[in-house]
Scaffold this active site. Structure first.
Site, short mmCIF file in Angstrom:
data_model
loop_
_atom_site.label_atom_id
_atom_site.label_comp_id
_atom_site.label_asym_id
_atom_site.label_seq_id
_atom_site.Cartn_x
_atom_site.Cartn_y
_atom_site.Cartn_z
N ARG A 259 45.93 8.59 -34.83
CA ARG A 259 46.18 7.86 -33.80
C ARG A 259 47.54 6.67 -34.07
NH1 ARG A 259 42.08 3.64 -35.07
NH2 ARG A 259 44.14 2.26 -35.96
N HIS A 263 44.12 0.77 -32.61
CA HIS A 263 42.51 1.16 -32.22
C HIS A 263 42.25 0.99 -30.51
CE1 HIS A 263 38.36 2.37 -31.86
NE2 HIS A 263 38.31 1.30 -31.36
N TYR A 272 45.95 -2.58 -41.97
CA TYR A 272 44.90 -1.89 -42.69
C TYR A 272 45.62 -0.45 -42.96
CZ TYR A 272 43.52 -0.31 -38.27
OH TYR A 272 43.13 0.03 -36.67
#
Length: 361
Positions: A259, A263, A272
């Site tokens: 990805r 998100h 993160y």
């Protein structure tokens, strides 16, 4: 001690990270270079669409949006392998597969803009596919139910569902693949492993070496695929669909990709994951890989790239305008399609909403 059973998971790849072939047994579709160019063009269209969608959200013209950046080979590979009569049950970011099957960008914009009419796909074969599914994993059960119906009716059709790496830990997914194996259903479950379930990395989601092997317990065929290699994705999908269509049972495919974006537009992945990880993923991304292969085959170049990019921009501008010019539904629409007979409390809320709307106008 005797051995009850042994298992192994095959890994499939045709193009390496630089777009060089790593095996000579190309499937028939990959030998058709004109077709491969069309797949690349759709991958590029999907990427342009994705960038336009993020821009719409950032300017307040779209709600929260789930980007598909980096998933182009996985999604176009899924959609292009399916037959029109098959059924697709997606989660919420498989736009490349949906665009291949006829979903219009304006319909995606409507959905993420809060208008459920975006789920009413106007073009075939998408018209008989399922709507987007934001609840994690429920689409897998829809696919299993469809596959059971196909078997009962003796129809040569296959139900395909997609789910993320994190979603494959949900009970809905396990229940769906279990019934698919127990009833020998024509179903293909595709795990699009993009390495992150929002902020949860793949390494702590499951102790299994592969996610594909989750299908072993269900008695399904399982394979892990380079999800950035569209030839490998399309080949694995074609094989799985053919087995299912011929009554040989379902499959679980794990497409290993990444990805490249957040998100959703409500997320900030910088909190993160590190820059080096993302930089490494960009070096392996699917568009560059296929482009290099097509250039080496002398069927693509910079001039064609720029010309198609301009066509994509024009297409998306037209789709955005169509979305923005769509008349909104009446305020009562939110109450009209859930119950056959509207309960008394909702009827009161509808009347109140209608009166407030009249005052506002």
């Amino acid at each position: 001690m005797s051995i009850a059973a042994k298992f192994e998971i095959e890994y499939l790849q045709y193009l390496d990270v630089e777009g060089k072939q790593v095996r000579d047994d190309l499937p028939a579709f990959a030998k058709d270079l004109d077709h491969m160019v069309e797949l690349y063009k759709l991958m590029m269209s999907t990427r342009v669409f994705d960038a336009k969608s993020v821009a719409l959200q950032r300017t307040g013209k779209l709600g929260t949006y789930a980007s598909c950046l980096g998933h182009e080979a996985a999604h176009v590979g899924i959609g292009s392998a399916m037959k029109p009569e098959d059924v697709l049950a997606v989660s919420y970011r498989e736009y490349g597969a949906q665009l291949y099957r006829g979903v219009q960008p304006r319909e995606v914009y409507m959905y993420w803009g809060g208008d459920e009419r975006g789920n009413d796909y106007q073009n075939e074969p998408a018209r008989h596919d399922f709507a987007w599914s934001v609840p994690i994993g429920t689409q897998c059960l829809h696919a299993a139910g469809s596959a059971l119906a196909f078997k009962i009716r003796n129809e040569k059709r296959v139900a395909v569902c997609t789910i993320g790496d994190g979603g494959s830990s949900k009970g809905d997914f396990y229940g769906a693949i279990n019934i698919a194996g127990a009833q020998n259903l024509p179903m293909v479950a595709v795990i699009v492993n993009n390495q992150w379930a929002i902020s949860v990395p793949r390494k702590i989601q499951s102790g299994a070496p592969t996610l594909a092997q989750k299908g072993i317990a269900a008695g399904l065929y399982c394979i892990q695929v380079d999800g950035n290699d569209i030839i490998a994705v399309r080949k694995a999908m074609e094989d799985a669909l053919e087995r299912a269509r011929n009554g040989e049972g379902g499959s679980v495919l794990e497409l290993v990709t990444y990805r490249l974006s957040d998100h959703t537009t409500a997320d900030d992945a910088r909190r993160y994951r590190g820059e080096d990880e993302v930089k490494d993923a960009w070096a392996k991304e699917p568009m560059k890989r296929l482009r290099n292969w097509l250039v080496a085959k002398k069927v693509w170049d910079d001039k064609k790239e720029e010309a198609w990019k301009a066509e994509c921009d024009e297409w998306m501008d037209n789709e955005v305008n169509a979305y923005l010019q769509t008349k909104t539904q009446p305020v009562t629409a939110m109450f009209d399609y859930t119950f056959a007979e509207v309960p008394a409390d909702l009827a009161k809320q509808r009347d109140l909403a209608l009166s407030l709307d009249k005052k506002a106008h």
